[in-house]
Design a protein around this motif. Structure first.
Motif, mmCIF file in Angstrom:
data_model
loop_
_atom_site.group_PDB
_atom_site.id
_atom_site.type_symbol
_atom_site.label_atom_id
_atom_site.label_comp_id
_atom_site.label_asym_id
_atom_site.label_seq_id
_atom_site.Cartn_x
_atom_site.Cartn_y
_atom_site.Cartn_z
ATOM 1 N N ALA A 27 -8.998 -39.019 -65.958
ATOM 2 C CA ALA A 27 -7.794 -39.753 -65.518
ATOM 3 C C ALA A 27 -8.071 -41.231 -65.769
ATOM 4 O O ALA A 27 -8.043 -41.685 -66.909
ATOM 5 C CB ALA A 27 -7.512 -39.431 -64.058
ATOM 6 N N ALA A 105 -8.085 -46.810 -61.300
ATOM 7 C CA ALA A 105 -8.391 -45.570 -60.576
ATOM 8 C C ALA A 105 -7.107 -44.893 -60.092
ATOM 9 O O ALA A 105 -6.224 -45.543 -59.540
ATOM 10 C CB ALA A 105 -9.287 -45.890 -59.379
ATOM 11 N N ALA A 237 -17.560 -47.328 -48.333
ATOM 12 C CA ALA A 237 -17.674 -47.590 -46.892
ATOM 13 C C ALA A 237 -18.998 -47.074 -46.337
ATOM 14 O O ALA A 237 -19.513 -46.050 -46.778
ATOM 15 C CB ALA A 237 -16.527 -46.897 -46.167
HETATM 16 C C1 LIG Z 1 -18.322 -50.439 -57.423
HETATM 17 C C2 LIG Z 1 -17.430 -49.293 -56.984
HETATM 18 C C3 LIG Z 1 -16.943 -49.288 -55.688
HETATM 19 C C4 LIG Z 1 -16.125 -48.242 -55.252
HETATM 20 N N1 LIG Z 1 -15.658 -48.247 -53.960
HETATM 21 C C5 LIG Z 1 -14.854 -47.249 -53.554
HETATM 22 C C6 LIG Z 1 -14.296 -47.237 -52.239
HETATM 23 O O1 LIG Z 1 -14.513 -48.125 -51.427
HETATM 24 N N2 LIG Z 1 -13.498 -46.198 -51.894
HETATM 25 C C7 LIG Z 1 -13.208 -45.181 -52.758
HETATM 26 O O2 LIG Z 1 -12.468 -44.280 -52.397
HETATM 27 N N3 LIG Z 1 -13.707 -45.170 -54.002
HETATM 28 C C8 LIG Z 1 -14.508 -46.165 -54.423
HETATM 29 N N4 LIG Z 1 -15.000 -46.161 -55.692
HETATM 30 C C9 LIG Z 1 -14.727 -45.006 -56.551
HETATM 31 C C10 LIG Z 1 -13.467 -45.140 -57.379
HETATM 32 O O3 LIG Z 1 -12.364 -45.440 -56.546
HETATM 33 C C11 LIG Z 1 -13.259 -43.792 -58.071
HETATM 34 O O4 LIG Z 1 -14.282 -43.634 -59.027
HETATM 35 C C12 LIG Z 1 -11.916 -43.697 -58.728
HETATM 36 O O5 LIG Z 1 -10.900 -43.685 -57.750
HETATM 37 C C13 LIG Z 1 -11.812 -42.416 -59.544
HETATM 38 O O6 LIG Z 1 -10.500 -42.325 -60.078
HETATM 39 P P1 LIG Z 1 -10.288 -42.107 -61.638
HETATM 40 O O7 LIG Z 1 -8.830 -41.978 -61.879
HETATM 41 O O8 LIG Z 1 -11.002 -43.129 -62.434
HETATM 42 O O9 LIG Z 1 -10.983 -40.673 -61.812
HETATM 43 P P2 LIG Z 1 -11.814 -40.086 -63.039
HETATM 44 O O10 LIG Z 1 -13.123 -40.746 -63.130
HETATM 45 O O11 LIG Z 1 -10.977 -40.029 -64.256
HETATM 46 O O12 LIG Z 1 -11.992 -38.592 -62.488
HETATM 47 C C14 LIG Z 1 -12.791 -38.296 -61.372
HETATM 48 C C15 LIG Z 1 -12.975 -36.771 -61.308
HETATM 49 O O13 LIG Z 1 -11.740 -36.141 -61.046
HETATM 50 C C16 LIG Z 1 -11.336 -35.267 -62.097
HETATM 51 N N5 LIG Z 1 -9.879 -35.489 -62.210
HETATM 52 C C17 LIG Z 1 -9.251 -36.704 -62.175
HETATM 53 N N6 LIG Z 1 -7.913 -36.536 -62.126
HETATM 54 C C18 LIG Z 1 -7.696 -35.202 -62.150
HETATM 55 C C19 LIG Z 1 -6.509 -34.401 -62.091
HETATM 56 N N7 LIG Z 1 -5.278 -34.954 -61.999
HETATM 57 N N8 LIG Z 1 -6.643 -33.061 -62.111
HETATM 58 C C20 LIG Z 1 -7.879 -32.495 -62.194
HETATM 59 N N9 LIG Z 1 -9.034 -33.182 -62.242
HETATM 60 C C21 LIG Z 1 -8.943 -34.527 -62.220
HETATM 61 C C22 LIG Z 1 -12.169 -35.669 -63.304
HETATM 62 O O14 LIG Z 1 -12.432 -34.579 -64.150
HETATM 63 C C23 LIG Z 1 -13.452 -36.166 -62.636
HETATM 64 O O15 LIG Z 1 -14.280 -35.082 -62.323
HETATM 65 C C24 LIG Z 1 -15.798 -47.188 -56.153
HETATM 66 C C25 LIG Z 1 -16.277 -47.215 -57.465
HETATM 67 C C26 LIG Z 1 -17.082 -48.254 -57.878
HETATM 68 C C27 LIG Z 1 -17.592 -48.255 -59.309
#
Ligand SMILES: Cc1cc2nc3c(=O)[nH]c(=O)nc-3n(C[C@H](O)[C@H](O)[C@H](O)COP(=O)(O)OP(=O)(O)OC[C@H]3O[C@@H](n4cnc5c(N)ncnc54)[C@H](O)[C@@H]3O)c2cc1C
Length: 333
Positions: A27, A105, A237
């Motif tokens: 995603a 994200a 967190a």
């Molecule tokens: C420095 C840092 C700080 C962070 N702090 C926080 C925080 O405070 N709180 C928090 O919640 N997060 C935090 N994160 C994490 C970040 O929010 C998540 O990595 C991000 O939300 C993932 O979303 P994405 O769309 O990039 O997912 P992706 O990386 O694209 O996917 C994540 C996983 O979900 C699967 N996937 C995604 N979408 C779908 C779908 N629609 N159907 C089926 N499978 C799917 C993918 O295959 C993968 O396994 C932090 C990350 C970093 C690097």
């Protein structure tokens, strides 16, 4: 990082057709690419769903709110209807990670992100969640780990959005080519490591999350989320809390208190909710809720501080939800 092929899809059907032979969904890619760079995940094929327009956006219905799977955390935080009626979700999405990450994200990527345990994230450690029989955190560095319900794995639930969605009784919509559509309540979505350490949630490999559905809040509902951490931004967190209060005048008719970073799966605290239900919200009831939430806590060698931090997080978030306190300037995000 291993080499991989990329399938760019512009419809759910096209993505479902590509989702076989170990292919994985990308995603926003924030978490997936981190895991690939760490070497903990080595998919040979990525199915990029980021350009599927039908999976984006926030839609109000007479049943509540439907949020497309690809809606970003920043879009959710900025949505005025979510801010007004589902404040806990607006707060959670608006204070996760960093502004840059929130722009990329997606909400479903957020709830599906992998565990943040550093042993799990390192390709050098083969732990219980990777099919082996050992956990390195119990005798190792465990200051960021769980204090409750951990069974054989004390990694913590990392998703801020899930803390809010659990508080709002959300449902998740999934679709697969083999079984069609289904809906799962978020309370049943994650798998406790005790019941199966090798599964993290009930999503099948060939399923795509398409949306999150949140029921209409009852009249008199107020809510809030706050996150406490080592850093102001750029980090997950150490303790976070979601609170939903259904108020009947000055009395709380129903309370939901959720916690992230306490256990491997986001959890509700029935003990905290009991301290608020049927009572006016005051500093005393909010404090009692925070302390009650620690019932059954079993901190590890390096994380007893969480037993003090969670009651403060819950106390301040209850009062914020009730409109009796401003957002804590000491909270992260
Ligand atoms: C420095 C840092 C700080 C962070 N702090 C926080 C925080 O405070 N709180 C928090 O919640 N997060 C935090 N994160 C994490 C970040 O929010 C998540 O990595 C991000 O939300 C993932 O979303 P994405 O769309 O990039 O997912 P992706 O990386 O694209 O996917 C994540 C996983 O979900 C699967 N996937 C995604 N979408 C779908 C779908 N629609 N159907 C089926 N499978 C799917 C993918 O295959 C993968 O396994 C932090 C990350 C970093 C690097």
């Amino acid at each position: 990082m291993n080499s991989f092929s990329l399938a760019d899809c512009t419809s759910v059907d096209a993505a479902l057709a590509q989702l076989k032979n170990g292919a994985v969904i990308k995603a926003g890619g924030v978490d997936l690419l981190d895991r690939m760079k760490n070497g903990t995940d080595q998919p040979t094929r990525l199915v990029n769903i980021r350009n599927i327009k039908e999976l984006r956006g926030v839609h109000a219905t007479d049943q509540g709110l439907t949020i497309g799977a690809l809606t970003t955390l920043a879009e959710i935080a900025a949505d005025p209807a979510i801010r007004a009626h589902y404040t806990v979700l607006s707060d959670a999405c608006g204070h996760a990670a960093t502004p840059h990450i929130r722009n990329v994200a997606t909400v479903c990527g957020n709830i599906l992100q992998g565990l943040q345990c550093w042993y799990f994230r390192s390709a050098q450690f083969e732990c219980i969640r990777k099919g082996k029989d050992q956990c390195f955190a119990f005798s190792g560095l465990n200051q960021y780990h769980a204090i409750m319900d951990y069974g054989g794995c004390p990694s913590v639930a990392p998703s801020s959005a899930a803390v809010a969605l659990l508080a709002l009784d959300a449902g998740i919509e999934l679709v697969s080519a083999s079984k069609g559509k289904r809906s799962v309540a978020i309370k049943d979505f994650y798998v406790q490591p005790d019941s199966n350490p090798h599964r993290f949630n009930v999503k099948a490999e060939d399923e795509i999350l398409t949306a999150v559905h949140i029921p209409l809040p009852k009249a008199g509902t107020r809510s809030a989320y706050q996150k406490y951490g080592d850093k102001e931004s750029h980090d997950w967190a150490l303790a976070d809390a979601g609170v939903v209060l259904e108020m009947d005048g000055a009395v709380c008719r129903r309370a939901v208190v959720t916690m992230g970073a306490a256990s491997p799966v986001v959890r509700r605290s029935a003990e905290a909710e009991a301290e608020l239900t049927g009572k006016p919200i005051t500093m005393e009831t909010a404090r009692a809720a925070g302390h009650a939430a620690m019932t059954g806590a079993m901190p590890l060698s390096m994380n007893a501080y969480k037993v003090q931090l969670f009651p403060v997080a819950i106390y301040r978030t209850v009062l914020l939800a009730a409109g009796q306190m401003d957002r804590d300037p000491g909270a992260a995000g």
